[in-house]
Design a protein around this motif. Structure first.
Motif, PDB file in Angstrom:
ATOM      1  N   SER A 100       3.550  -8.160  -6.385  1.00  0.00           N
ATOM      2  CA  SER A 100       4.816  -7.515  -6.044  1.00  0.00           C
ATOM      3  C   SER A 100       4.535  -6.234  -5.285  1.00  0.00           C
ATOM      4  O   SER A 100       3.418  -5.717  -5.295  1.00  0.00           O
ATOM      5  N   LYS A 108       7.307 -17.001  -4.710  1.00  0.00           N
ATOM      6  CA  LYS A 108       7.236 -16.005  -5.778  1.00  0.00           C
ATOM      7  C   LYS A 108       5.978 -15.150  -5.693  1.00  0.00           C
ATOM      8  O   LYS A 108       5.744 -14.320  -6.573  1.00  0.00           O
ATOM      9  N   ASN A 109       5.173 -15.358  -4.663  1.00  0.00           N
ATOM     10  CA  ASN A 109       3.897 -14.630  -4.537  1.00  0.00           C
ATOM     11  C   ASN A 109       3.095 -14.718  -5.829  1.00  0.00           C
ATOM     12  O   ASN A 109       2.542 -13.721  -6.312  1.00  0.00           O
ATOM     13  N   THR A 110       3.039 -15.897  -6.378  1.00  0.00           N
ATOM     14  CA  THR A 110       2.410 -16.109  -7.677  1.00  0.00           C
ATOM     15  C   THR A 110       1.346 -17.192  -7.574  1.00  0.00           C
ATOM     16  O   THR A 110       1.546 -18.204  -6.898  1.00  0.00           O
TER      17      THR A 110
END
Length: 119
Positions: A24, A74-76
């Protein structure tokens, strides 16, 4: 940019865990995300990572047992760990190669999540 890892814990040999790491902050794009681990008295080592070409790279010791996946929206990044062995016990760190919104290129590390494999 912050990387928040979660999902570690205590599991018996042969068990499974799923690690998650969410990036994030001021992110323009993420080139590569991956997982590393460090056991007591040992150097940090690569576990699994996505390559810049979109492929995956695994340590020989985890091939066939661990699977890395990601949710770009989700940049996950996730690490599904199956058939865990005592030698998999370590602090697991996620890593991201990021282009920030100010167009700076940096590599970031998460805070680490402990995985303990013991009966």
């Amino acid at each position: 940019v912050q990387l928040q890892a979660s999902g570690g814990g205590l599991v018996q040999p042969g068990g499974s865990l799923r690690l998650s790491c969410a990036a994030s902050g001021s992110i323009f794009s993420i080139n590569v995300m991956g997982w590393y681990r460090q056991a007591p008295g040992k150097q940090r080592e690569l576990v699994a990572t996505f390559t810049s070409g979109g492929g995956t790279n695994y340590a020989d010791s985890v091939k066939g047992r661990f699977t890395i996946s990601r949710d770009n929206a989700k940049n996950t990044v996730y690490l599904q760990m199956n058939s865990l062995k005592p030698e998999d016990a370590a602090v697991y760190y996620c890593n991201a190669d990021v282009i920030t919104r100010t167009l700076r290129h940096n590599v970031y590390w998460g805070q680490g999540t402990q995985v303990t494999v013991s009966s």
